[in-house]
Design an enzyme around this catalytic site. Structure first.
Site, PDB file in Angstrom:
ATOM      1  N   ASP A 139       0.846  -1.190   0.000  1.00 61.96           N
ATOM      2  CA  ASP A 139       0.000   0.000   0.000  1.00 61.96           C
ATOM      3  C   ASP A 139       0.883   1.242   0.000  1.00 61.96           C
ATOM      4  OD1 ASP A 139      -2.382   1.459   0.052  1.00 61.96           O
ATOM      5  OD2 ASP A 139      -2.410   1.541   2.231  1.00 61.96           O
ATOM      6  N   TYR A 180       1.246   5.736  -0.535  1.00 65.80           N
ATOM      7  CA  TYR A 180       0.827   6.970   0.144  1.00 65.80           C
ATOM      8  C   TYR A 180       1.046   8.099  -0.860  1.00 65.80           C
ATOM      9  CZ  TYR A 180       0.780  10.022   4.394  1.00 65.80           C
ATOM     10  OH  TYR A 180       0.494  10.939   5.374  1.00 65.80           O
ATOM     11  N   HIS A 187      -3.695  14.259   0.426  1.00 72.78           N
ATOM     12  CA  HIS A 187      -3.924  13.425   1.607  1.00 72.78           C
ATOM     13  C   HIS A 187      -2.741  13.510   2.568  1.00 72.78           C
ATOM     14  CE1 HIS A 187      -4.971   9.997   4.113  1.00 72.78           C
ATOM     15  NE2 HIS A 187      -3.826   9.407   3.798  1.00 72.78           N
ATOM     16  N   ARG A 231       1.038  16.504  12.833  1.00 69.12           N
ATOM     17  CA  ARG A 231       2.238  17.296  13.154  1.00 69.12           C
ATOM     18  C   ARG A 231       1.950  18.787  12.927  1.00 69.12           C
ATOM     19  NH1 ARG A 231       3.711  13.087   9.975  1.00 69.12           N
ATOM     20  NH2 ARG A 231       3.863  14.444   8.133  1.00 69.12           N
ATOM     21  N   GLU A 235     -10.384   4.152   3.748  1.00 71.32           N
ATOM     22  CA  GLU A 235      -9.449   4.802   2.841  1.00 71.32           C
ATOM     23  C   GLU A 235      -9.840   4.434   1.424  1.00 71.32           C
ATOM     24  OE1 GLU A 235      -5.444   5.602   5.472  1.00 71.32           O
ATOM     25  OE2 GLU A 235      -5.357   4.064   3.899  1.00 71.32           O
ATOM     26  N   GLU A 239      -9.249   3.972  -2.197  1.00 72.84           N
ATOM     27  CA  GLU A 239      -8.023   3.769  -2.953  1.00 72.84           C
ATOM     28  C   GLU A 239      -8.308   3.049  -4.270  1.00 72.84           C
ATOM     29  OE1 GLU A 239      -4.678   2.303  -0.806  1.00 72.84           O
ATOM     30  OE2 GLU A 239      -5.402   3.017   1.139  1.00 72.84           O
ATOM     31  N   ASP A 249      -9.004   0.405   2.087  1.00 65.51           N
ATOM     32  CA  ASP A 249      -8.027  -0.053   3.076  1.00 65.51           C
ATOM     33  C   ASP A 249      -8.496   0.417   4.453  1.00 65.51           C
ATOM     34  OD1 ASP A 249      -5.660  -1.366   3.799  1.00 65.51           O
ATOM     35  OD2 ASP A 249      -4.570   0.520   3.879  1.00 65.51           O
ATOM     36  N   ARG A 265      -7.654   3.960  13.357  1.00 62.21           N
ATOM     37  CA  ARG A 265      -6.752   5.090  13.567  1.00 62.21           C
ATOM     38  C   ARG A 265      -6.148   5.118  14.966  1.00 62.21           C
ATOM     39  NH1 ARG A 265      -5.466   6.341   8.470  1.00 62.21           N
ATOM     40  NH2 ARG A 265      -7.265   7.024   7.241  1.00 62.21           N
ATOM     41  N   GLN A 306      -3.498   2.437  15.033  1.00 61.33           N
ATOM     42  CA  GLN A 306      -2.419   2.887  14.150  1.00 61.33           C
ATOM     43  C   GLN A 306      -1.562   3.971  14.815  1.00 61.33           C
ATOM     44  OE1 GLN A 306      -3.884   4.613  10.505  1.00 61.33           O
ATOM     45  NE2 GLN A 306      -1.846   5.017   9.688  1.00 61.33           N
ATOM     46  N   TYR A 315       2.467   2.937  15.178  1.00 58.76           N
ATOM     47  CA  TYR A 315       3.182   3.149  13.922  1.00 58.76           C
ATOM     48  C   TYR A 315       4.552   3.796  14.072  1.00 58.76           C
ATOM     49  CZ  TYR A 315       2.580   8.228  13.145  1.00 58.76           C
ATOM     50  OH  TYR A 315       2.652   9.589  13.216  1.00 58.76           O
ATOM     51  N   LYS A 361      -4.012  -1.750  10.256  1.00 60.93           N
ATOM     52  CA  LYS A 361      -4.372  -1.896   8.845  1.00 60.93           C
ATOM     53  C   LYS A 361      -4.661  -3.342   8.443  1.00 60.93           C
ATOM     54  CE  LYS A 361      -3.336   2.356   7.195  1.00 60.93           C
ATOM     55  NZ  LYS A 361      -4.200   3.169   6.315  1.00 60.93           N
ATOM     56  N   THR A 379      -8.794  -5.548   4.132  1.00 58.89           N
ATOM     57  CA  THR A 379      -8.700  -4.672   2.970  1.00 58.89           C
ATOM     58  C   THR A 379      -9.695  -5.198   1.951  1.00 58.89           C
ATOM     59  OG1 THR A 379      -6.340  -4.237   3.337  1.00 58.89           O
ATOM     60  CG2 THR A 379      -7.210  -3.788   1.135  1.00 58.89           C
ATOM     61  N   THR A 403      -4.636   6.484   0.013  1.00 54.18           N
ATOM     62  CA  THR A 403      -5.876   7.260   0.031  1.00 54.18           C
ATOM     63  C   THR A 403      -5.885   8.302  -1.079  1.00 54.18           C
ATOM     64  OG1 THR A 403      -5.994   6.973   2.418  1.00 54.18           O
ATOM     65  CG2 THR A 403      -7.376   8.692   1.460  1.00 54.18           C
ATOM     66  N   GLU A 450      -9.539  12.855   7.407  1.00 54.78           N
ATOM     67  CA  GLU A 450      -9.471  14.160   6.749  1.00 54.78           C
ATOM     68  C   GLU A 450     -10.809  14.889   6.782  1.00 54.78           C
ATOM     69  OE1 GLU A 450      -6.928  14.227   2.948  1.00 54.78           O
ATOM     70  OE2 GLU A 450      -7.530  12.131   3.162  1.00 54.78           O
TER      71      GLU A 450
END
Length: 400
Positions: free
Chosen positions: A124, A126, A131, A140, A197, A199, A231, A235, A238, A242, A251, A255, A344, A358
């Site tokens: 998968d 990114y 996104h 962040r 997600e 995708e 996917d 959260r 994760q 992560y 994850k 899927t 995503t 999001e």
């Protein structure tokens, strides 16, 4: 009133002769017999029986079409894919073959659809700048939204092939560790922040040799087709797990993919240039002199029947050909049935975001038990036609 012929499509049907996606189905009278089929409108054409109806055109490939999964066909390579696709198109469009082909159709509503191929490896990516930027700002807020490497290479992770499931398979809310910033120690229990997600997945047919990379120019020789993919993401699990190695249990529980794989050749009219790059790329990722690597797919996300987003796949920064090149540049080999996903899909506008993280700025609400999520998509085709991708649907069940 005479019964409608399976050859007669409704005007604008996105599953017409320019599409012809492949799947695997069974019927109520033979539930244990899985057969390869092609979707045509609201019918499924049984390809396992087609060689007897059109022996001259397709008989050499009878063994491939008699398999219970697409994998032997995937492994046969692009020349065979093109021969079979041409024969199928003749079967559904040439009036001379109607009497032989008509008995091979089954109403879509009356068949059971299965995972169309055995998944070898699952990767998968990114690849959406929108996104990645949105998520970076949420996670962040006091730092740069994109990590320093993001525009130099397609970031990805190796997922779990064994939990790829076909559309319609329920998704059980996963358990795991979670820890809020204010908690002293982690807790264990069902995910409280279950997300989607939206995708696009790419299915590998022809394998490659270990220690030999696959350049962008060889993309069509190795990738058979395209499908929608959800996917599912926990959260809260994760977020705690992560750092520093990336996604894992948040994850790997499920899927979902479409039951229909649309051949790459069906999307030729939808080819488009990716967004302009503002960072020079290393030679193996430079696509300035290759065919346009973007695809103009219009995705729609519905939760419990309500449209919540329309992400545009044409906005993706990294193309599937670049992803394939990066995935193999270290010498990793491709296997028939490999599945790699775009990450995503999100666009620049508020109604073009591909996940609830999001859409809600990380505040929720997230998915509740009983919620049903459906992804659909279409692409522009030849002569003004629409090319539909098979939908992906999943309903959330309570944690066990």
């Amino acid at each position: 009133m005479p019964e409608q012929s399976p050859f007669d499509l409704a005007e604008g049907d996105p599953f017409g002769p320019h599409n012809l996606p492949y799947g695997v189905f069974s019927t109520a009278d033979a539930p244990g017999q899985r057969r390869i089929g092609v979707r045509y409108g609201d019918q499924v054409l049984d390809l396992s029986a087609l060689p007897s109806a059109l022996p001259a055109a397709i008989h050499p490939h009878a063994e491939l079409l008699a398999a219970p999964t697409l994998n032997p066909l995937l492994a046969a390579g692009r020349p065979v894919w093109q021969q079979i696709r041409a024969a199928v198109r003749t079967a559904v469009t040439d009036p001379a073959h109607r009497d032989e082909v008509a008995p091979l159709f089954h109403p879509l509503a009356g068949v059971t659809l299965h995972l169309p191929f055995e998944v070898a490896d699952y990767v998968d990516f990114y690849a959406s700048e929108h996104h990645a930027t949105n998520v970076g700002r949420i996670f962040r807020p006091d730092a740069e939204a994109l990590t320093p490497n993001w525009k130099h290479l397609p970031i990805g992770y190796h997922g779990r092939a064994g939990t790829v499931v076909v559309s319609g398979t329920p998704v059980v809310r996963p358990h795991g560790q979670r820890k809020a910033p204010t908690d002293e120690v982690p807790a264990f229990g069902p995910s409280l922040r279950l997300d989607i997600e939206a995708e696009v997945g790419f299915v590998v047919g022809t394998p490659s040799t270990l220690h030999e990379s696959v350049p962008q120019e060889a993309f069509r020789d190795h990738v058979f087709g395209v499908c929608l993919l959800n996917d599912w993401s926990a959260r809260d699990i994760q977020a705690w797990e992560y750092v520093p190695l990336g996604p894992f249990l948040g994850k790997s529980f499920a899927t979902s993919v479409s039951a229909w794989i649309t051949p790459l050749d069906a999307l030729d009219e939808a080819r488009t240039a990716p967004p302009a790059r503002d960072v020079p790329l290393l030679p193996y990722l430079d696509d300035a002199d290759t065919e346009p690597g973007g695809i103009d797919l219009r995705i729609e996300v519905r939760i419990n029947g309500e449209t919540v987003s329309r992400p545009p796949f044409s906005a993706m920064y990294w193309t599937a050909a670049q992803q394939l090149a990066h995935m193999t540049v270290n010498g990793a080999s491709l296997r028939t049935g490999d599945l790699f996903a775009s990450g995503t899909v999100s666009g620049p506008d508020p109604d073009q975001l591909g996940c609830l993280l999001e859409l809600t700025q990380g505040k929720g609400p997230y998915l509740q038990d009983g919620d049903e999520v459906t992804l659909t998509a279409w692409a522009p085709g030849p002569e003004g036609a629409r090319i539909g991708l098979g939908e992906v649907t999943g309903r959330i069940l309570p944690a066990g």
